[in-house]
Design a protein around this motif. Sequence first.
Motif: not given
Length: 124
Positions: A13, A45-46, A79, A81, A83, A106-107, A109, A120-121
């Motif tokens: 990440h 991706n994180r 994908n 993500r 945070a 992207y997601d 949160k 979560w990641l």
Amino acid sequence: MSFIYCLEEFKDHLKFTVRGGPSSLQEMFSYVNYMIERTRIAEKNRVLVDETFATIKMDFHNAVKEFNIPNHDFMLKRNIRVAVVCAPHSIDMYSYFESSLQERPYDLKVFDDIKPAYNWLGVS
């Protein structure tokens, strides 16, 4: 206080740590564009964004209206993500920001503690 952000790259990440606050919307958007570009280059991706010590004093509602993150091809193919960790007293403002970005490729949160953000990641 100036707006300072630094990047750390880990095997699974990226982590952006932010202190201070932007003096304008342009400075804020430059920061966001920097994060997007570094995420693309690193092929991660994180992403963890630690804004615990950031002071965002702008009108967030207007910022969200003007926020126009381009849909980069790499975002659509991966994908991703993101945070975002903020100070506990800012969680309502950041949660509004999170809800306004639901239609992005992207997601994202928002958290007020770094440990749940890492969980979560799915990174260490």
